[in-house]
Design a protein around this motif. Structure first.
Motif, PDB file in Angstrom:
ATOM      1  N   SER A 131       2.503   1.418  -1.480  1.00 53.70           N
ATOM      2  CA  SER A 131       3.599   1.197  -0.308  1.00 53.70           C
ATOM      3  C   SER A 131       4.180   2.381   0.083  1.00 53.70           C
ATOM      4  O   SER A 131       4.690   2.410   1.277  1.00 53.70           O
ATOM      5  CB  SER A 131       4.479   0.220  -0.910  1.00 53.70           C
ATOM      6  N   ASP A 132       3.969   3.371  -0.468  1.00 58.20           N
ATOM      7  CA  ASP A 132       4.563   4.774   0.094  1.00 58.20           C
ATOM      8  C   ASP A 132       3.566   5.010   1.230  1.00 58.20           C
ATOM      9  O   ASP A 132       3.893   6.025   1.994  1.00 58.20           O
ATOM     10  CB  ASP A 132       4.318   5.920  -1.009  1.00 58.20           C
TER      11      ASP A 132
ATOM     12  N   PRO B 165       3.468   0.728   4.022  1.00 62.82           N
ATOM     13  CA  PRO B 165       4.615  -0.273   3.672  1.00 62.82           C
ATOM     14  C   PRO B 165       4.431  -1.846   3.557  1.00 62.82           C
ATOM     15  O   PRO B 165       5.140  -2.282   2.942  1.00 62.82           O
ATOM     16  CB  PRO B 165       5.384   0.316   4.856  1.00 62.82           C
ATOM     17  N   GLU B 166       3.267  -2.287   4.130  1.00 66.46           N
ATOM     18  CA  GLU B 166       3.148  -3.617   3.999  1.00 66.46           C
ATOM     19  C   GLU B 166       2.723  -4.006   2.725  1.00 66.46           C
ATOM     20  O   GLU B 166       2.702  -5.179   2.520  1.00 66.46           O
ATOM     21  CB  GLU B 166       1.811  -3.914   5.039  1.00 66.46           C
ATOM     22  N   TYR B 167       2.382  -3.151   1.991  1.00 63.11           N
ATOM     23  CA  TYR B 167       2.117  -3.566   0.188  1.00 63.11           C
ATOM     24  C   TYR B 167       3.273  -3.478  -0.601  1.00 63.11           C
ATOM     25  O   TYR B 167       3.266  -3.551  -1.625  1.00 63.11           O
ATOM     26  CB  TYR B 167       1.184  -2.672  -0.129  1.00 63.11           C
ATOM     27  N   LYS B 168       4.620  -3.533   0.027  1.00 60.88           N
ATOM     28  CA  LYS B 168       5.701  -3.093  -0.708  1.00 60.88           C
ATOM     29  C   LYS B 168       6.133  -4.563  -1.534  1.00 60.88           C
ATOM     30  O   LYS B 168       6.698  -4.577  -2.627  1.00 60.88           O
ATOM     31  CB  LYS B 168       7.044  -2.689  -0.149  1.00 60.88           C
ATOM     32  N   GLU B 169       5.922  -5.498  -0.884  1.00 59.99           N
ATOM     33  CA  GLU B 169       6.348  -6.665  -1.490  1.00 59.99           C
ATOM     34  C   GLU B 169       5.269  -7.939  -1.358  1.00 59.99           C
ATOM     35  O   GLU B 169       5.214  -8.651  -0.582  1.00 59.99           O
ATOM     36  CB  GLU B 169       7.534  -7.471  -0.604  1.00 59.99           C
TER      37      GLU B 169
ATOM     38  N   GLN C   8       4.573  -3.130  -8.355  1.00 57.36           N
ATOM     39  CA  GLN C   8       4.002  -2.838  -6.984  1.00 57.36           C
ATOM     40  C   GLN C   8       2.542  -2.219  -7.378  1.00 57.36           C
ATOM     41  O   GLN C   8       2.467  -1.847  -8.448  1.00 57.36           O
ATOM     42  CB  GLN C   8       4.859  -1.679  -6.412  1.00 57.36           C
TER      43      GLN C   8
ATOM     44  N   GLU D 125      -4.206  -4.366   6.700  1.00 57.60           N
ATOM     45  CA  GLU D 125      -2.928  -5.107   7.266  1.00 57.60           C
ATOM     46  C   GLU D 125      -3.148  -6.602   6.880  1.00 57.60           C
ATOM     47  O   GLU D 125      -2.245  -7.323   6.287  1.00 57.60           O
ATOM     48  CB  GLU D 125      -2.640  -4.847   8.595  1.00 57.60           C
TER      49      GLU D 125
ATOM     50  N   ALA E 248      -2.956  -7.320   3.063  1.00 57.79           N
ATOM     51  CA  ALA E 248      -1.701  -7.081   2.697  1.00 57.79           C
ATOM     52  C   ALA E 248      -0.783  -8.458   2.763  1.00 57.79           C
ATOM     53  O   ALA E 248      -0.059  -8.882   2.125  1.00 57.79           O
ATOM     54  CB  ALA E 248      -0.807  -6.231   3.086  1.00 57.79           C
TER      55      ALA E 248
END
Length: 427
Positions: free
Chosen positions: A123-124, A127-131, A150, A209, A212
């Motif tokens: 996610s760094d 970002p779409e993989y943060k949650e 994560q 995207e 994710a």
């Protein structure tokens, strides 16, 4: 995976591709000392000749090298059944999942340069993989709960991210993958019974995207499940490097290593070197991707980091030689020695087992199987069309075997290649 006669008559997507990585190091047998004194490789030669004579394969090429020395080459047959052009080191083969170690080592290159870390959340970069969310019951519905962990770079390298694969996954998640074009690669422009293409595959950014937004099949870091993770890793590499994935591979690996015959799209000028790919139907080889009209002549949706490369045996041998050289070949360093060595060790998260999987009995490193115990030091993987390659860093040996038929387990080449190599090196 057991196979019935019907599997050879009407292959499914799973039958074609689910054996894509099986056995690259599985068949490697322990041996206290290997010798190149008898360099005729009688076992390999007789088996390769028999494959061609019995029409199990149109052409077969093997390259066996010791250390960084030029490989011994064993070959037989032609580019296609009925063709007169013999196969050789420069012949182009679809290597499918043998792309995975290449992508894995591209990630290790960036890890060695400090541009990403093994246990860094992806996610760094995306970002779409943060949650992410995890399925409650994958067989029944897409109902999910929030993931506790994560996804990290390590998870993508080792198939422990909790991602699925359209060649493995079943149930509602498979339908969601197919509807979103989350496909692992390409096989043919010819319709194949049982091989539903799904929606068109998007570009790599859109692919990542869409992926994710779909739930995971398991909590990240808890389960080995063959997956689309190396394709997603290609997108992470893009963001971390600031270069498109295929351009990164060319600039940082292929060009420095003089791998001049590694393509995601085969140039029209090189069709004369491209094999025909076959499906095994009722014991006969049926062309499903003839060279002259190959789907690999078209620009793919994106550079599939998990299954997209077409390579010559010479090129893949140079990749293996670089691994044996600790990230360096012909005086050119492409990966830091510590990073390439780390990539060939067992990177599985603590507590994750490969029992009952394609990698059973072994560990897993940067996109490839890692030997344990008597086979410690062996690293490699195979491809859906029967190709297979590995290095043994303890005994300083590298081996590549190329054929073109699907599914890869229709005949024993995939499983037996390592045994033949060992038999000859012990002779």
């Amino acid at each position: 995976m057991p196979q019935t006669p019907n599997d050879l008559l009407i292959p499914s997507r799973r039958a074609f591709l689910s054996m894509a990585g099986m056995g690259a190091a599985a068949a490697m047998l322990p041996t206290p000392a290997w010798s190149f004194a008898a360099q005729q490789f009688p076992t390999l030669r007789s088996q390769i000749d028999a494959y061609v004579a019995s029409k199990k394969a149109a052409g077969v090429v093997a390259a066996i090298g010791r250390g960084l020395a030029a490989p011994e080459v064993i070959k037989a047959g032609t580019l296609a059944i009925g063709d007169t052009t013999p196969v050789d080191l420069d012949t182009l083969f679809r290597v499918y999942s043998m792309t995975k170690p290449v992508t894995g080592m591209a990630a290790m290159l960036l890890i060695g340069e400090g541009k990403m870390a093994l246990d860094q959340p992806i996610s760094d970069f995306l970002p779409e993989y943060k949650e992410m969310r995890v399925l409650i019951d994958p067989a029944k519905s897409l109902d999910s709960v929030p993931a506790k962990t994560q996804i990290t770079v390590r998870h993508l390298l080792t198939h422990t991210a909790g991602l699925g694969y359209s060649i493995i996954t079943k149930g509602p998640l498979l339908k969601a993958y197919m509807a979103n074009g989350i496909n692992p690669g390409q096989v043919s422009r010819i319709p194949i019974p049982g091989f539903e293409p799904g929606a068109p595959t998007p570009d790599l950014k859109t692919f990542a995207e869409r992926l994710a937004k779909l739930p995971l099949i398991a909590e990240p870091g808890t389960k080995w499940s063959y997956s689309i993770s190396l394709d997603l890793l290609g997108r992470v590499i893009e963001v971390a490097s600031g270069m498109e994935f295929d351009a990164f591979l060319k600039a940082r690996l292929f060009d420095p290593l003089k791998m001049t015959s590694s393509y995601f799209q085969v140039p029209q000028s090189e069709v004369k070197r491209l094999t025909t790919n076959y499906a095994v139907f009722g014991g006969a080889l049926i062309p499903i991707d003839p060279a002259a009209s190959s789907i690999y002549l078209d620009k793919p949706a994106f550079a599939f980091g998990g299954a997209g490369l077409v390579c010559s045996t010479s090129d893949y041998d140079r990749f293996l030689a670089m691994l044996l050289g600790g990230g360096e070949l012909d005086g050119v360093r492409v990966i830091a020695p510590e990073a390439v060595a780390l990539g060939m060790t067992d990177l599985l998260p603590a507590g994750v087992s490969t029992d009952g999987t394609f990698a059973a009995g072994a560990g897993f490193g940067a996109g490839g199987r890692v030997g344990k115990g008597a086979t410690e030091g062996v690293f490699g993987w195979g491809g859906a069309a029967g190709t297979i390659a590995f290095v043994d860093t303890r005994r300083k040996v590298r081996a590549t075997g190329m054929v073109q038929y699907m599914p890869s387990n229709a005949y024993g080449f995939h499983e037996d290649f390592g045994k033949w190599v060992v038999a000859d090196l012990q002779g």
